[in-house]
Design a protein around this motif. Structure first.
Motif, PDB file in Angstrom:
ATOM      1  N   LEU A  81       0.809  -1.217   0.000  1.00  0.00           N
ATOM      2  CA  LEU A  81       0.000   0.000   0.000  1.00  0.00           C
ATOM      3  C   LEU A  81       0.846   1.273   0.000  1.00  0.00           C
ATOM      4  N   ASN A  82       2.164   1.101   0.068  1.00  0.00           N
ATOM      5  CA  ASN A  82       3.113   2.218   0.013  1.00  0.00           C
ATOM      6  C   ASN A  82       2.889   3.227   1.138  1.00  0.00           C
ATOM      7  N   VAL A  83       2.729   2.715   2.353  1.00  0.00           N
ATOM      8  CA  VAL A  83       2.597   3.545   3.540  1.00  0.00           C
ATOM      9  C   VAL A  83       3.501   2.983   4.630  1.00  0.00           C
ATOM     10  N   SER A  84       3.719   3.747   5.677  1.00  0.00           N
ATOM     11  CA  SER A  84       4.502   3.241   6.798  1.00  0.00           C
ATOM     12  C   SER A  84       3.622   2.330   7.656  1.00  0.00           C
ATOM     13  N   VAL A  85       4.271   1.449   8.397  1.00  0.00           N
ATOM     14  CA  VAL A  85       3.536   0.591   9.323  1.00  0.00           C
ATOM     15  C   VAL A  85       2.828   1.453  10.364  1.00  0.00           C
ATOM     16  N   ASP A  86       3.504   2.509  10.835  1.00  0.00           N
ATOM     17  CA  ASP A  86       2.892   3.401  11.822  1.00  0.00           C
ATOM     18  C   ASP A  86       1.591   4.002  11.300  1.00  0.00           C
ATOM     19  N   TYR A  87       1.582   4.420  10.057  1.00  0.00           N
ATOM     20  CA  TYR A  87       0.354   4.972   9.477  1.00  0.00           C
ATOM     21  C   TYR A  87      -0.719   3.887   9.393  1.00  0.00           C
ATOM     22  N   LEU A  88      -0.313   2.726   8.945  1.00  0.00           N
ATOM     23  CA  LEU A  88      -1.245   1.616   8.769  1.00  0.00           C
ATOM     24  C   LEU A  88      -1.958   1.262  10.070  1.00  0.00           C
ATOM     25  N   VAL A  89      -1.228   1.251  11.175  1.00  0.00           N
ATOM     26  CA  VAL A  89      -1.834   0.854  12.458  1.00  0.00           C
ATOM     27  C   VAL A  89      -2.401   2.035  13.231  1.00  0.00           C
ATOM     28  N   GLY A  90      -2.304   3.240  12.662  1.00  0.00           N
ATOM     29  CA  GLY A  90      -2.927   4.400  13.286  1.00  0.00           C
ATOM     30  C   GLY A  90      -2.059   5.143  14.286  1.00  0.00           C
ATOM     31  N   ASN A  91      -0.754   4.833  14.313  1.00  0.00           N
ATOM     32  CA  ASN A  91       0.153   5.545  15.223  1.00  0.00           C
ATOM     33  C   ASN A  91       0.639   6.859  14.643  1.00  0.00           C
ATOM     34  N   SER A  92       0.372   7.088  13.375  1.00  0.00           N
ATOM     35  CA  SER A  92       0.811   8.306  12.699  1.00  0.00           C
ATOM     36  C   SER A  92      -0.231   8.688  11.656  1.00  0.00           C
ATOM     37  N   GLU A  93      -0.368   9.978  11.438  1.00  0.00           N
ATOM     38  CA  GLU A  93      -1.256  10.441  10.379  1.00  0.00           C
ATOM     39  C   GLU A  93      -0.489  10.740   9.096  1.00  0.00           C
ATOM     40  N   GLU A  94       0.819  10.566   9.149  1.00  0.00           N
ATOM     41  CA  GLU A  94       1.663  10.737   7.967  1.00  0.00           C
ATOM     42  C   GLU A  94       1.779   9.385   7.272  1.00  0.00           C
ATOM     43  N   LYS A  95       1.437   9.340   6.001  1.00  0.00           N
ATOM     44  CA  LYS A  95       1.476   8.065   5.280  1.00  0.00           C
ATOM     45  C   LYS A  95       2.869   7.467   5.223  1.00  0.00           C
ATOM     46  N   SER A  96       3.870   8.303   5.148  1.00  0.00           N
ATOM     47  CA  SER A  96       5.243   7.794   5.218  1.00  0.00           C
ATOM     48  C   SER A  96       6.024   8.739   6.105  1.00  0.00           C
ATOM     49  N   ASP A  97       6.901   8.174   6.874  1.00  0.00           N
ATOM     50  CA  ASP A  97       7.712   8.995   7.759  1.00  0.00           C
ATOM     51  C   ASP A  97       9.150   8.534   7.712  1.00  0.00           C
ATOM     52  N   GLU A  98      10.026   9.212   8.447  1.00  0.00           N
ATOM     53  CA  GLU A  98      11.438   8.902   8.382  1.00  0.00           C
ATOM     54  C   GLU A  98      11.768   7.503   8.895  1.00  0.00           C
ATOM     55  N   LEU A  99      10.959   6.987   9.795  1.00  0.00           N
ATOM     56  CA  LEU A  99      11.209   5.658  10.338  1.00  0.00           C
ATOM     57  C   LEU A  99      10.628   4.629   9.380  1.00  0.00           C
ATOM     58  N   ASP A 100      11.505   4.039   8.580  1.00  0.00           N
ATOM     59  CA  ASP A 100      11.001   3.093   7.586  1.00  0.00           C
ATOM     60  C   ASP A 100      10.715   1.734   8.221  1.00  0.00           C
ATOM     61  N   ASN A 101      10.129   0.867   7.422  1.00  0.00           N
ATOM     62  CA  ASN A 101       9.721  -0.444   7.918  1.00  0.00           C
ATOM     63  C   ASN A 101      10.892  -1.284   8.395  1.00  0.00           C
ATOM     64  N   ILE A 102      12.034  -1.177   7.749  1.00  0.00           N
ATOM     65  CA  ILE A 102      13.193  -1.949   8.166  1.00  0.00           C
ATOM     66  C   ILE A 102      13.644  -1.518   9.553  1.00  0.00           C
ATOM     67  N   GLU A 103      13.722  -0.225   9.765  1.00  0.00           N
ATOM     68  CA  GLU A 103      14.147   0.279  11.067  1.00  0.00           C
ATOM     69  C   GLU A 103      13.162  -0.139  12.155  1.00  0.00           C
ATOM     70  N   LEU A 104      11.893  -0.107  11.854  1.00  0.00           N
ATOM     71  CA  LEU A 104      10.875  -0.516  12.816  1.00  0.00           C
ATOM     72  C   LEU A 104      11.042  -1.987  13.183  1.00  0.00           C
ATOM     73  N   LEU A 105      11.172  -2.843  12.182  1.00  0.00           N
ATOM     74  CA  LEU A 105      11.383  -4.268  12.444  1.00  0.00           C
ATOM     75  C   LEU A 105      12.654  -4.493  13.249  1.00  0.00           C
ATOM     76  N   PHE A 106      13.702  -3.781  12.874  1.00  0.00           N
ATOM     77  CA  PHE A 106      14.980  -3.923  13.577  1.00  0.00           C
ATOM     78  C   PHE A 106      14.830  -3.564  15.053  1.00  0.00           C
ATOM     79  N   ARG A 107      14.212  -2.446  15.326  1.00  0.00           N
ATOM     80  CA  ARG A 107      14.050  -2.011  16.715  1.00  0.00           C
ATOM     81  C   ARG A 107      13.203  -2.985  17.518  1.00  0.00           C
ATOM     82  N   MET A 108      12.188  -3.549  16.885  1.00  0.00           N
ATOM     83  CA  MET A 108      11.274  -4.439  17.601  1.00  0.00           C
ATOM     84  C   MET A 108      11.900  -5.800  17.884  1.00  0.00           C
ATOM     85  N   ASN A 109      12.912  -6.189  17.108  1.00  0.00           N
ATOM     86  CA  ASN A 109      13.420  -7.556  17.201  1.00  0.00           C
ATOM     87  C   ASN A 109      14.904  -7.685  17.509  1.00  0.00           C
TER      88      ASN A 109
END
Length: 112
Positions: free
Chosen positions: A54-82
């Motif tokens: 869908l070409n959006v950030s995970v944060d936008y998808l789950v409602g944590n952000s109103e910005e469709k894409s932000d500086e924290l990309d999906n790779i960084e998010l996965l990395f931080r979580m795991n």
């Protein structure tokens, strides 16, 4: 906006049917439909795949952000979580493998 509603809205914006998006995610249409109904939630891995399609950030998808894409990309998010508990060397390897995985997934999605 609830996750299920956001998911449906985004899918319609990219003009995909439930069947088409399910195929891109390599899941059944019924499994995808259960997410849009709010009956079930996708796994973290599937959230990342959905965000890519869908070409959006995970944060936008789950409602944590109103910005469709932000500086924290999906790779960084996965990395931080795991990456908790890993040594610095393991973190380097893990991050490199995540990047390679995401690049490969993107190629596969682009081919479909």
């Amino acid at each position: 906006m609830e996750f299920a509603e956001r998911l449906k809205t985004l899918r319609k914006q990219v003009k995909l049917t439930q069947t088409q998006i399910a195929e891109k995610l390599d899941i059944s249409q019924q499994a995808y439909a259960s997410w849009e109904r709010g009956a079930k939630k996708p796994t973290q891995e599937n959230l990342v795949k959905i965000a890519q399609v869908l070409n959006v950030s995970v944060d936008y998808l789950v409602g944590n952000s109103e910005e469709k894409s932000d500086e924290l990309d999906n790779i960084e998010l996965l990395f931080r979580m795991n990456s908790k508990g890993l040594t610095e060397e393991e973190k380097k390897v893990f991050k490199r493998e995540l990047i390679e995985f995401m690049e490969e997934r993107k190629k596969l999605f682009d081919e479909k």
